[in-house]
Enzyme design. Structure first.
Site, PDB file in Angstrom:
ATOM      1  N   GLY A  51      11.772  37.591  20.927  1.00 50.31           N
ATOM      2  CA  GLY A  51      12.703  38.479  21.619  1.00 50.31           C
ATOM      3  C   GLY A  51      11.959  39.462  22.476  1.00 50.31           C
ATOM      4  O   GLY A  51      10.767  39.712  22.247  1.00 50.31           O
ATOM      5  N   CYS A  78       6.981  34.947  16.862  1.00 56.20           N
ATOM      6  CA  CYS A  78       6.712  36.132  17.688  1.00 56.20           C
ATOM      7  C   CYS A  78       7.492  37.343  17.168  1.00 56.20           C
ATOM      8  O   CYS A  78       7.198  37.834  16.085  1.00 56.20           O
ATOM      9  CB  CYS A  78       7.010  35.817  19.145  1.00 56.20           C
ATOM     10  SG  CYS A  78       6.353  37.024  20.284  1.00 56.20           S
ATOM     11  N   TYR A  79       8.514  37.815  17.893  1.00 57.56           N
ATOM     12  CA  TYR A  79       9.286  38.977  17.411  1.00 57.56           C
ATOM     13  C   TYR A  79       9.845  38.707  16.015  1.00 57.56           C
ATOM     14  O   TYR A  79       9.851  39.593  15.156  1.00 57.56           O
ATOM     15  CB  TYR A  79      10.428  39.260  18.401  1.00 57.56           C
ATOM     16  CG  TYR A  79      11.312  40.430  17.997  1.00 57.56           C
ATOM     17  CD1 TYR A  79      10.985  41.726  18.356  1.00 57.56           C
ATOM     18  CD2 TYR A  79      12.482  40.215  17.263  1.00 57.56           C
ATOM     19  CE1 TYR A  79      11.796  42.800  17.980  1.00 57.56           C
ATOM     20  CE2 TYR A  79      13.295  41.283  16.891  1.00 57.56           C
ATOM     21  CZ  TYR A  79      12.949  42.568  17.251  1.00 57.56           C
ATOM     22  OH  TYR A  79      13.752  43.617  16.892  1.00 57.56           O
ATOM     23  N   HIS A 165       4.143  30.795  20.482  1.00 56.85           N
ATOM     24  CA  HIS A 165       5.437  30.106  20.626  1.00 56.85           C
ATOM     25  C   HIS A 165       5.274  28.595  20.462  1.00 56.85           C
ATOM     26  O   HIS A 165       4.952  27.912  21.433  1.00 56.85           O
ATOM     27  CB  HIS A 165       6.051  30.426  21.999  1.00 56.85           C
ATOM     28  CG  HIS A 165       6.561  31.825  22.079  1.00 56.85           C
ATOM     29  ND1 HIS A 165       7.860  32.168  21.800  1.00 56.85           N
ATOM     30  CD2 HIS A 165       5.935  32.993  22.368  1.00 56.85           C
ATOM     31  CE1 HIS A 165       8.017  33.469  21.915  1.00 56.85           C
ATOM     32  NE2 HIS A 165       6.855  33.995  22.267  1.00 56.85           N
ATOM     33  N   GLU A 167       7.512  26.465  20.297  1.00 51.41           N
ATOM     34  CA  GLU A 167       8.606  25.746  20.956  1.00 51.41           C
ATOM     35  C   GLU A 167       8.303  25.380  22.401  1.00 51.41           C
ATOM     36  O   GLU A 167       8.962  24.524  22.976  1.00 51.41           O
ATOM     37  CB  GLU A 167       9.908  26.560  20.875  1.00 51.41           C
ATOM     38  CG  GLU A 167       9.978  27.854  21.704  1.00 51.41           C
ATOM     39  CD  GLU A 167       9.350  29.069  21.018  1.00 51.41           C
ATOM     40  OE1 GLU A 167       8.466  28.876  20.164  1.00 51.41           O
ATOM     41  OE2 GLU A 167       9.727  30.201  21.363  1.00 51.41           O
ATOM     42  N   ASP A 221      19.020  17.333  39.799  1.00 54.37           N
ATOM     43  CA  ASP A 221      20.147  17.772  38.961  1.00 54.37           C
ATOM     44  C   ASP A 221      21.492  17.457  39.603  1.00 54.37           C
ATOM     45  O   ASP A 221      22.377  16.885  38.964  1.00 54.37           O
ATOM     46  CB  ASP A 221      20.044  19.277  38.679  1.00 54.37           C
ATOM     47  CG  ASP A 221      18.674  19.672  38.163  1.00 54.37           C
ATOM     48  OD1 ASP A 221      17.997  18.784  37.609  1.00 54.37           O
ATOM     49  OD2 ASP A 221      18.274  20.834  38.319  1.00 54.37           O
ATOM     50  N   LYS A 378      15.525  19.718  32.238  1.00 56.55           N
ATOM     51  CA  LYS A 378      15.087  18.944  33.400  1.00 56.55           C
ATOM     52  C   LYS A 378      14.663  17.525  33.021  1.00 56.55           C
ATOM     53  O   LYS A 378      15.100  16.554  33.640  1.00 56.55           O
ATOM     54  CB  LYS A 378      13.917  19.684  34.055  1.00 56.55           C
ATOM     55  CG  LYS A 378      13.533  19.168  35.388  1.00 56.55           C
ATOM     56  CD  LYS A 378      14.545  19.601  36.322  1.00 56.55           C
ATOM     57  CE  LYS A 378      14.457  19.513  37.737  1.00 56.55           C
ATOM     58  NZ  LYS A 378      15.504  20.309  38.381  1.00 56.55           N
TER      59      LYS A 378
END
Ligand code: XMP
Length: 522
Positions: A51, A78-79, A165, A167, A221, A378
């Protein structure tokens, strides 16, 4: 399922994405009143997201400490890790700030959570606070040069924490960390499927008997969104290309090819003069975005009226919005609105830019939005395109921002500056293509920096504009690294730009990762 508690990170949605890829169901929940919402029978694990706040900031999001007594495996990122450490009796300070890559080294690899990880690997950091004392019961798993507690755990309570992170794609072995955590949660990994038929069915149901005007740009897209819509509703889909002069050379021809391929008639509207007039004297990046968005929608509403006269009732505007656009325009909506609209990742996220296909749209717009690829990333959109048998020149194209060259020109957008921009852009594309680099990078473009410097051309002194070259590699869009282009190619691009583009004195190469720098300059 796994509950993801969202503290507003730009990358919360990437956590859900990693779980989705591994076939794990998840629910993104706001931290408020969380203990009541956790059902011990169905919630097998809890992830605390990152965050933008500091744990000590006024109004910083927090959670009820009871959550740590639920006996459910937990991963703080993280946060989320800092908050867990603080609430469990550790110490966090406003310490060393780190944004971008860092090298992580494992010190303790005897536990399952480190299965399959290398002894040392690259991780992506984005933090201002730092844990300086772990809570009782926690052990270090590994550190980076600046962060001693980069990965730690209370193995007994199955509470894990990472300062980096896992992710984001730029963190190596991120997927393995999630896999190991899922294993700790007693869950099974399955294959994730992209259900194209379901998307088509949803389009059909949503549109009903009305018509859809398509905002098409030739980008991956909107092309994939168009093909899905054409498959779902056939000729009730009317694609329109608004040529506002801010798009890359060759866009019209590319679009004609796409719609010839799916045998749908394309309408082209010339709006170069109209758009440039609106941008006159405007330098503020956000103002540019909003102005372009507004004028764009006006043109579509005009189109809707024109069709009405022909007794064609268009109720929807098709846009190729994808998930990262939604996230980066996050705070356009209040947390409640975000939840109601299903933009779960955007609940606490800070607004970075108003992407014109999300944030820049006027509130009183008459057309309803149809965004069939809004929940996809994407690379997933590209994959849908491939499964729809689209040629690679349609699916592997570089993304191009909705507001086009306007946000790659610092300061006012004029016809002369646009010409300069396009010329430099073409040189970069040509040279990267020749060197077989183009297909490997995510974005490549020049930025007219509005900074000026001295050059000597012939025997004369010139005080010309500095062009910055930006070439980045990325898949998840939320992180990127700068491309390590061979010096000879950089040299060729630089020489060609200063020689061939009038008024340019210098070319510099942008070597900044995301985070902290966004890919675009504005
Ligand atoms: P940033 O600069 O946010 O770029 O790191 C991430 C991706 O988003 C694109 N981008 C935009 N796309 N409208 C768009 O449709 C916008 O206002 C906008 N701003 C950035 C950018 O080109 C990259 O692909």
């Amino acid at each position: 399922m796994i509950a993801i508690i969202d503290f507003g990170s730009q990358t919360t949605h990437l956590i859900s994405r990693r779980l989705k890829e591994l076939g794990i169901s998840y629910k993104i929940l706001p931290p408020e009143g969380i203990v009541r919402k956790i059902n011990k029978k169905t919630n097998k694990g809890i992830i605390l997201s990152g965050g933008p706040s500091s744990v000590y900031a006024k109004n910083a999001p927090t959670i009820d400490s009871q959550i740590f007594s639920l006996d459910i495996p937990m991963l703080g990122i993280c946060y989320g890790f800092q908050l867990a450490a603080l609430l469990l009796g550790g110490k966090v300070i406003n310490g060393k700030k780190e944004y971008g890559p860092s090298q992580f080294k494992i010190q303790n690899s005897k536990f399952k959570i480190t299965d399959g990880l290398s002894k040392s690997f690259r991780v992506w950091m984005s933090h201002g606070d730092e844990i300086i004392k772990l809570p009782k019961g926690f052990k270090i798993i590994g550190s980076t040069e600046h962060v001693p507690f980069a990965f730690a755990a209370d193995f007994k309570k199955k509470i894990f924490g990472v300062q980096f992170h896992p992710e984001v794609e730029h963190t190596e072995f991120g997927k393995e960390i999630f896999k190991n955590f899922i294993y700790m949660c007693d869950m099974k990994i399955q294959n994730h499927v992209l259900d194209i038929k379901k998307i088509e069915k949803e389009i059909k149901e949503k549109v009903g008997k009305t018509y859809v005007i398509g905002a098409v740009s030739g980008g991956v897209d909107s092309t994939v969104a168009s093909v899905l819509t054409a498959k779902a509703i056939g000729r009730k889909f009317i694609p329109v290309y608004v040529d506002n002069g801010l798009m890359r050379d060759g866009t019209r021809e590319h679009l004609k090819k796409i719609f010839a391929h799916i045998n749908i008639k394309l309408r082209i509207i010339n709006a170069q003069k109209e758009t440039l007039k609106k941008l006159k004297g405007v330098s503020d990046p956000e103002k540019k975005r909003v102005l372009i968005g507004k004028s764009y929608i006006k043109i579509f509403e005009r189109e809707m009226k024109r069709l009405k006269k022909q007794k064609i009732k268009a109720e929807f505007l098709l846009q190729g919005t994808i998930y990262s656009d939604v996230i980066e325009s996050g705070a356009q909506r209040s947390p409640a609105e975000a939840l109601a609209k299903g933009d779960k990742g955007a609940i606490h996220a800070a607004r970075i830019k108003s992407h014109h296909n999300v944030g820049g749209l006027p509130k009183n717009m008459k057309l309803k939005l149809l965004e069939p690829v809004r929940n996809y990333y994407k690379d997933e959109v590209r994959e849908i395109g491939r499964r729809l048998d689209l040629p690679s020149e349609f699916t592997e194209k570089q993304p191009f921002p909705g507001p086009g060259f306007a946000i790659r020109i610092r300061g006012e957008v004029t016809e002369t500056r646009l010409k300069k921009q396009k010329k430099a852009d073409n040189i970069i594309l040509e040279e990267l293509k020749k060197a077989k680099i183009l297909e490997k990078v995510f974005l490549s473009f020049p930025v007219l920096t509005n900074a000026f410097s001295t050059a000597v051309k012939g025997d004369g002194r010139v005080f010309g504009e500095v062009i910055a070259l930006r070439v980045v590699e990325s898949n998840d869009v939320m992180t990127s690294s700068w491309a390590k282009i061979p010096y000879e190619v950089l040299q060729r691009i630089s020489s060609r730009i200063v020689n061939e583009v009038q008024g340019v004195s210098r070319v510099v190469y942008d070597i900044t990762t995301k985070p902290p720098a966004t890919m675009e300059w504005e």
